[in-house]
Enzyme design. Structure first.
Site, PDB file in Angstrom:
ATOM      1  CG  ASN A  76     -16.523 104.387 -10.105  1.00 47.38           C
ATOM      2  OD1 ASN A  76     -16.633 104.576  -9.074  1.00 47.38           O
ATOM      3  ND2 ASN A  76     -17.214 104.510 -11.274  1.00 47.38           N
TER       4      ASN A  76
ATOM      5  NE  ARG B  57     -19.580 105.498 -16.496  1.00 46.40           N
ATOM      6  CZ  ARG B  57     -20.018 105.539 -15.322  1.00 46.40           C
ATOM      7  NH1 ARG B  57     -21.450 105.632 -15.189  1.00 46.40           N
ATOM      8  NH2 ARG B  57     -19.415 105.478 -14.219  1.00 46.40           N
TER       9      ARG B  57
ATOM     10  CB  CYS C 206     -19.258 111.964 -11.954  1.00 47.44           C
ATOM     11  SG  CYS C 206     -17.736 111.659 -12.951  1.00 47.44           S
TER      12      CYS C 206
ATOM     13  CD  GLU D  75     -11.491 108.960 -15.339  1.00 48.90           C
ATOM     14  OE1 GLU D  75     -12.155 108.297 -14.994  1.00 48.90           O
ATOM     15  OE2 GLU D  75     -11.196 109.368 -16.316  1.00 48.90           O
TER      16      GLU D  75
ATOM     17  CG  HIS E 227     -17.310 100.561 -17.014  1.00 46.61           C
ATOM     18  ND1 HIS E 227     -16.102 100.372 -17.016  1.00 46.61           N
ATOM     19  CD2 HIS E 227     -17.660 101.638 -16.644  1.00 46.61           C
ATOM     20  CE1 HIS E 227     -15.429 101.589 -16.674  1.00 46.61           C
ATOM     21  NE2 HIS E 227     -16.541 102.488 -16.695  1.00 46.61           N
TER      22      HIS E 227
HETATM   23  C1  PEP Z   1     -14.706 107.037 -12.675  1.00 54.54           C
HETATM   24  O1  PEP Z   1     -13.806 106.490 -13.097  1.00 54.54           O
HETATM   25  O2  PEP Z   1     -15.289 107.069 -11.439  1.00 54.54           O
HETATM   26  C2  PEP Z   1     -15.951 107.371 -13.556  1.00 54.54           C
HETATM   27  C3  PEP Z   1     -16.976 108.037 -13.219  1.00 54.54           C
HETATM   28  O3  PEP Z   1     -15.814 106.771 -14.856  1.00 54.54           O
HETATM   29  P1  PEP Z   1     -15.899 105.378 -15.315  1.00 54.54           P
HETATM   30  O4  PEP Z   1     -16.546 104.631 -14.222  1.00 54.54           O
HETATM   31  O5  PEP Z   1     -16.914 105.397 -16.544  1.00 54.54           O
HETATM   32  O6  PEP Z   1     -14.605 104.935 -15.604  1.00 54.54           O
HETATM   33 MG    MG Z   2     -13.190 106.591 -14.989  1.00 56.30          MG
END
Ligand code: PEP
Ligand code: MG
Length: 755
Positions: free
Chosen positions: A627, A470, A675, A604, A363
């Site tokens: 991600n 977020r 996203c 996810e 992050h």
């Molecule tokens: C993801 O997991 O792709 C996502 C957008 O959420 P984060 O990166 O905040 O976990």
């Molecule tokens: Mg995520």
């Protein structure tokens, strides 16, 4: 054996420089294996050659003189095979070669082990005996373990230029960059500002004291405070701890009261370091003395001294209220930079991030991208102290960090930075144009936000709304959960700024690598643990407060969408929906004129891919968090730099999973967005577009690049690319396919540095 091994590694780590470290290795290994000779040969980077760099037992004059190719001699054989070679009668082996300079003809038995770091051969460790003898299993195991332990030390020496310095006659350390993992692309040129993990001795940089007397005083205060803490602790535990353990406190007090530590610290302060730096060095010195002791009990005391050092630092840190001095162009440096440290850098000052841990999908890297800063993550053995206040270049494309770069290196990076800025400027012309192919097929481009500063940068690039907000960052920089009003006002700012365009607020997604300082989540395996919706469903009071705040904030704007993270079961969505209904009904009963928001979930977790249709029937939209999806599909921790090379958005499994979700969306008539970071890659975005996604959401810094890519192709061309990509078996094939498609359209500057 283990004790001997530990002892050698500790001494090697404490060595002042590489030549001394190598000397320690050869002497101690020879002694431990009862060998007449122990030598270390180091590999030349990029060349199949080894140089004799240290020896005990061979002619010392041969060091630096003997150089052999991988196909020469027995040492070359170890390098070539990358496995141990153990020979009783070395001179009768066909690969035996006599190097007159070494005087080694007298030695019959030979054992060599390769020193390998992450698949890369760094050198060969050799022991020899005069007598014919086969090194037994335990000796062989010792040498292999030794080789593996030394690999880290040598890798660091290689990365910091120590090995090259040994090879140059002047001993000058060439200006070599540190290598890490690309985290956020871009070039950051600025001053290193170290943010330390509180109390970590090795994180403390050197700093010239502003006022020597004040530093001496600060140390004295800290010493007395720690003394009082220890005394109090000792009294409290007098009946609980056995006498043998309780003695520890006496040891602490004796060290604190004794002259050695105090004088060590004070003389270092007077010599020009601040109190924390002086404590670090004085403690280090003591630790080394203890570690060198043969007596196991005394050697163990080294960790107590380290603990004492941490206590002193903690005190110094508490008493010090001078804030971090950020440079106008700050390159933030830390062994483990975290999201809140990044968020604390004054707006407009952050140009780069260098972190000893993490990777592109941590992050911190995502935040750096959002802030337009370059990031280099996972730099092994990062000695942060050496970077404080120095001029640094963070090359986020290649994952390199230059310390005090040479003028020609700096000039080259300035050129890249300029070209980047020019490209960004040119792309502004696309701001008000739709993301539409040359034959008129379009897609929504949305932004990912999370910080207040994201709002203005997002508005300036033009977007179709917020695809992912977020919400956790404001939770992370506070010292308690923000209340309903505080949250509502934060959310209102975002909803108002983008209205009437839709804004998707994601409910709290803590756990994993996002921890709240005031709400400890102690999971052995945080990414598989109590994360996202799992945690918020278990705490309906936190969840309801947040959803009430979101609904409240939407009054008058009516552009709210709410999205749930980390969904792995349908029941989670159903329970969350029930709580949302409750919050909605209560607020309506209170007289608020709010409308029911659009409600969606993130895909996810692999389970959600296979239940995407069921989810789609229950929800208004789905958004793919690539991600995490890639992390869970590939079983690669997104935060772990050691496996960063295995993390791949373009892995065929990831691409197919994402395509499957898109198809579920089409079957059910449900809009699907992406996203995660894959949406921000212009080449990958073409594939996602061709899958029929309703929208792509990304940090504002990447949006116009993706738009440029989409506007350069026809829909049929993107479909063709997708079809070919889906039939491929290797990530590299897919990467090459999209890269050549972009290059062919003259869009190469979207995937590499410079124009
Ligand atoms: C993801 O997991 O792709 C996502 C957008 O959420 P984060 O990166 O905040 O976990
Ligand atoms: Mg995520």
């Amino acid at each position: 054996m283990l004790d001997i091994l530990h002892g050698i590694v500790q001494d090697v780590n404490a060595a002042e420089d590489l030549p001394q470290a190598l000397r320690i290795i050869v002497e101690r290994v020879a002694q431990a294996t009862d060998a007449d000779v122990c030598s270390i040969y180091l590999a030349r980077e990029g060349e199949d050659y080894l140089d004799l760099m240290a020896t005990k037992g061979l002619n010392p004059e041969a060091v630096g003189q003997v150089r052999l190719a991988y196909d020469e001699g027995l040492v070359g054989l170890v390098a070539e095979r990358e496995e141990p070679v153990n020979l009783e009668d070395a001179d009768s082996h066909p690969r035996f070669r006599y190097f007159p300079a070494t005087g080694e003809e007298r030695f019959h038995s030979f054992m060599g082990v390769p020193i390998i770091h992450y698949r890369q051969l760094l050198g060969v460790l050799v022991v020899q005996r005069q007598a014919r003898h086969r090194f037994d299993d335990s000796e062989a195991a010792f040498l292999v373990t030794m080789g593996a332990q030394l690999a880290g030390v040598l890798a660091h020496a290689r990365a910091s230029g120590g090995i090259e310095a040994m090879r140059t006659p002047s001993g000058a350390v060439p200006n070599r960059p540190l290598s890490g993992v690309p985290g956020a692309s871009g070039v950051g040129i600025g001053r290193g500002v170290v943010v330390s993990t509180p109390n970590e001795l090795s994180d403390i940089p050197d700093r010239a004291p502003v006022d020597t007397e004040a530093e001496l005083n600060a140390f004295e205060q800290a010493r007395m405070a720690v003394r009082a803490d220890v005394t109090e602790l000792a009294e409290r535990l007098v009946d609980t701890l056995p006498a043998s353990e309780h003695i520890l406190f006496d040891v602490y007090l004796r060290i604190l009261d004794g002259n050695t530590l105090s004088e060590g610290v004070c003389s270092r302060i007077r010599a020009g370091n601040w109190a924390a730096g002086a404590v670090r060095d004085a403690i280090d010195e003591q630790v080394r003395l203890f570690e060198a002791m043969e007596d196991g009990y005394l050697a163990e005391r080294a960790s107590d001294i380290r603990d004492l050092g941490r206590r002193l630092l903690n005190r110094l840190d508490k008493d010090r209220d001078d804030p971090v001095a950020y440079a106008e162009e700050t390159v933030l440096v830390g062994t483990e930079v975290n999201a809140s440290q990044l968020a604390e850098v004054p707006e407009g000052c952050l140009v780069g991030v260098v972190s000893g841990s993490g990777s592109a999908n941590s992050h911190v890297a995502i935040l750096a991208r959002a802030l337009g800063a370059a990031a280099v993550m996972g730099v092994p053995d990062l000695r942060v102290g050496a970077l404080d206040g120095r001029e640094l270049i963070a090359d986020g494309y290649r994952g390199r960090v230059y310390i005090e770069p040479r003028p020609e290196v700096r000039a080259e990076y300035e050129r890249l930075r300029r070209e980047e800025a020019e490209l960004t400027e040119e792309l502004k012309a696309l701001q008000d144009l739709p993301a539409e192919t040359t034959d008129g097929e379009s897609i929504g481009l949305y932004v990912n936000t999370g910080l207040v500063s994201d709002v203005s940068s997002s508005l300036s690039v033009g977007c179709d709304g917020v695809g992912l907000h977020r919400t956790e960052f404001p939770f992370m920089v506070r010292d308690r959960f923000p209340g309903e009003e505080a949250q509502a006002s934060l959310y209102r700012e975002v909803l108002a700024a983008f209205a009437p365009k839709p804004v998707t607020l994601r409910t709290l997604d803590v756990g994993g690598d996002k921890m709240l300082p005031y709400f400890a989540i102690k999971d052995e395996n945080p990414f598989l643990g109590w994360r996202g919706i799992r945690m918020t469903l278990d705490h309906p009071e936190i969840f309801l407060t947040q959803m009430r705040a979101m609904l409240r904030a939407s009054e008058g704007y009516d552009n709210l969408a709410i999205m749930f993270p980390m969904v792995s079961r349908l029941e989670e969505v159903e329970q969350a929906q029930r709580l949302l209904e409750r919050a909605f009904t209560e607020l309506r009963a209170d007289g608020l004129t709010i409308v029911w928001p659009r409600v969606g979930a993130m895909v996810e977790v692999p389970a959600a891919v296979y239940q995407a249709e069921s989810l789609a029937y229950r929800l208004d939209f789905l958004s793919i968090g690539s991600n995490d999806l890639a992390q869970y599909l590939l079983a690669v921790d997104r935060n772990n730099s050691r496996v960063a090379a295995l993390y791949d958005d373009l892995h065929p499994a990831v691409l197919r999973a994402v395509n499957e979700v898109a198809e579920s969306g089409q079957r059910t008539g449900t809009p699907i967005k992406v996203c995660g970071s894959m949406a921000a890659d212009p080449g990958t975005a073409l594939l996602l577009f061709a899958m029929g996604m309703e929208g792509l959401s990304m940090s504002s810094s990447g949006l116009l690049r993706v738009k440029w890519a989409i506007r350069s192709f026809t829909y049929a061309e993107t479909r063709d690319l997708l079809e070919r990509a889906l039939s491929m078996e290797y990530p590299e094939e897919i990467r090459a396919l999209v890269a050549s498609a972009l290059e062919a359209r003259g869009l190469g500057s979207l995937i590499r540095a410079g124009k």
